[in-house]
Write an enzyme that holds these catalytic residues in place. Structure first.
Site, short mmCIF file in Angstrom:
data_model
loop_
_atom_site.label_atom_id
_atom_site.label_comp_id
_atom_site.label_asym_id
_atom_site.label_seq_id
_atom_site.Cartn_x
_atom_site.Cartn_y
_atom_site.Cartn_z
CB SER A 182 -16.04 84.71 59.64
OG SER A 182 -16.63 83.79 58.74
CE LYS A 183 -11.51 89.91 55.69
NZ LYS A 183 -10.09 89.98 55.49
NE ARG A 184 -17.58 80.56 57.35
CZ ARG A 184 -18.80 80.27 57.75
NH1 ARG A 184 -19.78 80.14 56.88
NH2 ARG A 184 -19.06 80.11 59.03
N GLY B 208 -19.63 87.76 54.08
CA GLY B 208 -19.65 89.07 53.40
C GLY B 208 -18.81 90.05 54.20
#
Ligand code: GLU
Length: 470
Positions: free
Chosen positions: A240-242, A244
């Site tokens: 997921s976005k966390r 990167g």
């Protein structure tokens, strides 16, 4: 049987790198079997679907070279067909009208939670006569799902998976406002598009049991399913976005080549012995569903980067020069030197040995692309001391006399100058490099000078010699 597969993204944001891998697997499977790879845009969520997201998906697929067959199918436009299919099941007694009010459904949910049971519709309108319908309550259409036995999927990746039917309630096919649900739309579309294999992320596996029941109700052949484990981040959590970048577009912006991204995504969750470098032709010849791993693969940016370096080095030089020119022209506001292309062509091999991404390559190649004195970076500026500039001033004239203007001849003249003046080669090579490239490290200096040309080299060396000391 002609293999027909589809990629069915929902256009509600960017193209997730995991979705790109799903598209790639479908594409390879179709090409491997001489079948069709179709594209269906699942845009029924009107509030979240955007044209910009559709464009991002189409551009992403084109960039990866995953050309779909025929025109994309837009799911929302097919709503009348989905409604018709629901009515067909209703007429056949395989579905029924349910008049349960929102309050009743809420009570069902509350009771289930209170008793620690999973929330399920209790089938209260399943066998009731519609003449008992309350006034003014618009009905939904629900599937009359089997209540005993089990539903079994022989998944081509996950193996046999079963669920007791009592765990699956009678799902809604058509909402009270007349809009079809995702389950219905997906099955009707897959049937109408003659899909033979559904290859998708394993987050859809639970939907598949319900979809299977729908195929049964329609009496339609069930496609084969292959549910691919999702991609995880280095910490073992769903990517997921966390972690990167997760959008394909970001990898493009960071200077990754589509060939490298495809090769990396292919190896992420699929293997062919110990082969790591697998180009498009080879991938098409080898791809199968048997070698998709059952456990989630971890995304490893280092691996992607090293594959990228490989593809950067082995790509057609014209392709890379074109990319560089486009990118550098943007970075330099279009003020490219008239000979930029020629210089990049000549300098490319040495440049690309030293870069892993297109962005790095661009940064390193900039000195070829723009004419005139370069602004040295901090490392180069530190080399241009007063002494060093004096040395540069001393050799400018010699540069005017080098014959012919070739790396070896330039080097010979510079070595001779060092001998005459009692310098070491680096005493002149370092400031020369700083003057002509603006950096402390670069491709071989004399090669760079040859490619830049005598006139341009002299302009830069004079510029640096005459500049203020740092
Ligand atoms: N639209 C779904 C998604 O983006 C895919 C559904 C499918 O492949 O069946 O996750």
């Amino acid at each position: 049987m002609t293999v027909t597969v589809r990629f069915a993204p929902s256009p509600t944001g960017f193209l997730h790198i995991g979705a790109a891998r799903t598209a790639l697997f479908n594409f390879l499977f179709a090409r491997r079997h001489g079948g069709s790879f179709l594209l269906r845009i699942e845009d029924t969520d009107r509030a979240r679907s955007t044209q910009a997201a559709v464009d991002t998906i189409l551009n992403g697929l084109r960039w990866l070279g995953l050309d779909w067959d025929g025109e994309p199918v837009y799911q929302f436009a097919r709503a009348p067909r989905h409604v018709e299919a629901a009515r067909q099941l209703l007429a056949a007694g395989k579905a029924y009208l349910c008049y349960a009010t929102p309050q009743e459904l809420e009570e069902m949910r509350r009771d289930a939670r209170a008793q620690g049971r999973p929330v399920r519709y209790d089938g209260r309108w399943r066998d009731r006569d519609p003449s008992e319908a309350p006034e003014g309550v618009p009905p939904v259409i629900r599937l009359k799902a089997p209540t005993t036995g089990e539903t079994r999927i022989d998944d081509l990746v996950q193996g046999a998976v079963t669920v007791p039917n009592e765990q699956l309630d009678d799902m809604v096919l058509l909402r009270a406002d007349g809009t079809p649900t995702y389950m219905l739309a997906c099955v009707v579309d897959d049937y109408d598009m003659a899909i033979t294999h559904v290859i998708r992320g394993d987050d859809h596996l639970t939907n598949t049991f319900r979809q299977y029941q729908l195929y049964q109700a329609f009496g339609w052949p069930v496609p084969q399913f292959a549910h691919i484990p999702l991609i995880h981040g280095a910490d073992g959590q769903k990517l997921s976005k966390r972690h990167g970048a997760v959008g394909l577009e970001e990898y493009r912006r960071q200077g990754f080549l589509p060939e490298a991204v495809c090769n990396y995504l292919l190896r992420l969750g699929w293997s062919h012995g110990n082969d790591e470098i697998i180009g498009r032709e080879q991938a098409i010849a080898w791809f199968d569903l048997d070698h998709i791993g059952r456990s989630p693969a971890r995304f490893d940016i280092e691996k992607l980067t090293s594959l990228n370096a490989h593809y950067l080095r082995s790509a057609d030089p014209r392709q890379i020069v074109r990319l560089l020119l486009a990118e550098l022209s943007l970075r330099c506001n279009g003020t490219l030197a008239p000979t930029a292309e020629e210089r990049l062509e000549k300098g490319l091999d040495s440049l690309r040995e030293r870069a892993k991404t297109v962005n790095e390559l661009c940064a390193n190649a900039r000195f070829y692309a723009v004419d005139g004195a370069v602004t040295p970076d901090a490392g180069a500026a530190a080399l241009l001391t007063a002494d060093a500039r004096t040395r540069l001033g001393a050799v400018v004239k010699l540069l005017g006399q080098v014959q012919p203007w070739r790396a070896e001849a330039i080097e010979a003249v510079m070595r001779e100058a060092c001998e005459v003046r009692g310098w070491k080669l680096k005493d002149i090579a370092q400031p020369l490099r700083a003057a002509v490239t603006g950096a402390k490290v670069s491709p071989p200096l004399f090669e760079v000078m040859e490619i830049l040309g005598r006139e341009e080299t002299i302009v830069r060396v004079e510029g640096a010699a005459g500049a203020e000391a740092p």
